[in-house]
Design a protein around this motif. Structure first.
Motif, PDB file in Angstrom:
ATOM      1  N   PRO A  95     -27.608 -16.968 -78.667  1.00 33.79           N
ATOM      2  CA  PRO A  95     -27.783 -15.553 -79.008  1.00 33.79           C
ATOM      3  C   PRO A  95     -28.702 -14.813 -78.032  1.00 33.79           C
ATOM      4  O   PRO A  95     -29.573 -15.404 -77.404  1.00 33.79           O
ATOM      5  N   ILE A  96     -28.468 -13.522 -77.921  1.00 34.26           N
ATOM      6  CA  ILE A  96     -29.360 -12.593 -77.234  1.00 34.26           C
ATOM      7  C   ILE A  96     -29.535 -11.402 -78.165  1.00 34.26           C
ATOM      8  O   ILE A  96     -28.546 -10.812 -78.596  1.00 34.26           O
ATOM      9  N   ASP A 115     -38.231 -10.296 -59.387  1.00 37.49           N
ATOM     10  CA  ASP A 115     -38.753  -9.182 -60.179  1.00 37.49           C
ATOM     11  C   ASP A 115     -37.684  -8.103 -60.232  1.00 37.49           C
ATOM     12  O   ASP A 115     -37.088  -7.750 -59.208  1.00 37.49           O
ATOM     13  N   ILE A 116     -37.445  -7.579 -61.428  1.00 34.01           N
ATOM     14  CA  ILE A 116     -36.449  -6.532 -61.640  1.00 34.01           C
ATOM     15  C   ILE A 116     -37.153  -5.273 -62.127  1.00 34.01           C
ATOM     16  O   ILE A 116     -37.956  -5.327 -63.059  1.00 34.01           O
ATOM     17  N   THR A 145     -29.662  -1.621 -71.340  1.00 32.85           N
ATOM     18  CA  THR A 145     -29.786  -1.289 -69.917  1.00 32.85           C
ATOM     19  C   THR A 145     -30.694  -2.278 -69.187  1.00 32.85           C
ATOM     20  O   THR A 145     -30.501  -2.528 -67.995  1.00 32.85           O
ATOM     21  N   ASP A 146     -31.686  -2.858 -69.885  1.00 36.01           N
ATOM     22  CA  ASP A 146     -32.481  -3.941 -69.294  1.00 36.01           C
ATOM     23  C   ASP A 146     -31.578  -5.110 -68.933  1.00 36.01           C
ATOM     24  O   ASP A 146     -31.740  -5.745 -67.885  1.00 36.01           O
ATOM     25  N   LEU A 147     -30.640  -5.422 -69.826  1.00 37.64           N
ATOM     26  CA  LEU A 147     -29.725  -6.539 -69.570  1.00 37.64           C
ATOM     27  C   LEU A 147     -28.829  -6.262 -68.374  1.00 37.64           C
ATOM     28  O   LEU A 147     -28.539  -7.165 -67.590  1.00 37.64           O
ATOM     29  N   LEU A 148     -28.403  -5.014 -68.214  1.00 39.44           N
ATOM     30  CA  LEU A 148     -27.603  -4.672 -67.041  1.00 39.44           C
ATOM     31  C   LEU A 148     -28.386  -4.969 -65.766  1.00 39.44           C
ATOM     32  O   LEU A 148     -27.890  -5.638 -64.862  1.00 39.44           O
ATOM     33  N   SER A 173     -29.841 -12.059 -62.057  1.00 38.19           N
ATOM     34  CA  SER A 173     -29.339 -13.389 -62.418  1.00 38.19           C
ATOM     35  C   SER A 173     -28.075 -13.737 -61.648  1.00 38.19           C
ATOM     36  O   SER A 173     -27.898 -14.878 -61.199  1.00 38.19           O
ATOM     37  N   CYS A 174     -27.193 -12.774 -61.492  1.00 38.62           N
ATOM     38  CA  CYS A 174     -25.958 -12.995 -60.753  1.00 38.62           C
ATOM     39  C   CYS A 174     -26.267 -13.294 -59.281  1.00 38.62           C
ATOM     40  O   CYS A 174     -25.712 -14.229 -58.693  1.00 38.62           O
TER      41      CYS A 174
END
Length: 134
Positions: free
Chosen positions: A23-24, A74-75, A42-45, A51-52
């Motif tokens: 889960p997320i 760092d993002i 939008t954080d996940l985007l 990550s990709c």
């Protein structure tokens, strides 16, 4: 199917990866009426981009017998208004000082990162700034 998302109320969702049952949870951010206690969508985007990139570098590094264990990223996500959307993502790679690579190896790894599927799927209006700190 890839995932299933359940709305939990109070602007929180749980997305479950169906193959692994992992889960997320997401929350709306504080600046958009949420609690900000989890990643926002939008954080996940933005995080997916990093990550990709790391995954593609990892595949290429493995092919070249290079160990990238310990690399950090760092993002920084930048939002725009009217309409509210992601305007840019900064991705900053930090490589361990002990990682000794030549310029050709660095170029191959950087190209792998910059051609990841997420980077190529994000709309061109979203600025992607990528820094490699070797």
């Amino acid at each position: 199917m890839t995932s299933r998302i359940v709305y939990n109320g109070e602007l929180r969702t749980t997305a479950t990866h169906l193959q692994s049952n992992t889960p997320i949870e997401t929350d709306a951010p504080v600046d958009n009426q949420g609690k900000g206690e989890r990643f926002s969508p939008t954080d996940l985007l933005a995080t997916s981009l990093g990550s990709c990139m790391m995954t593609l570098m990892g595949i290429k590094a493995r092919d070249m017998n290079i160990d990238l264990t310990g690399v950090t990223i760092d993002i920084q996500k930048h939002m725009k208004a009217d309409p509210r959307r992601v305007g840019g993502v900064e991705v900053t790679f930090h490589f361990p000082a002990t990682l000794a690579l030549d310029e050709k190896q660095k170029t191959i790894l950087q190209n792998a990162a910059l051609t990841c599927p997420v980077a190529k799927s994000i709309h061109p209006d979203i600025e992607q700034k990528v820094v490699f700190n070797w």
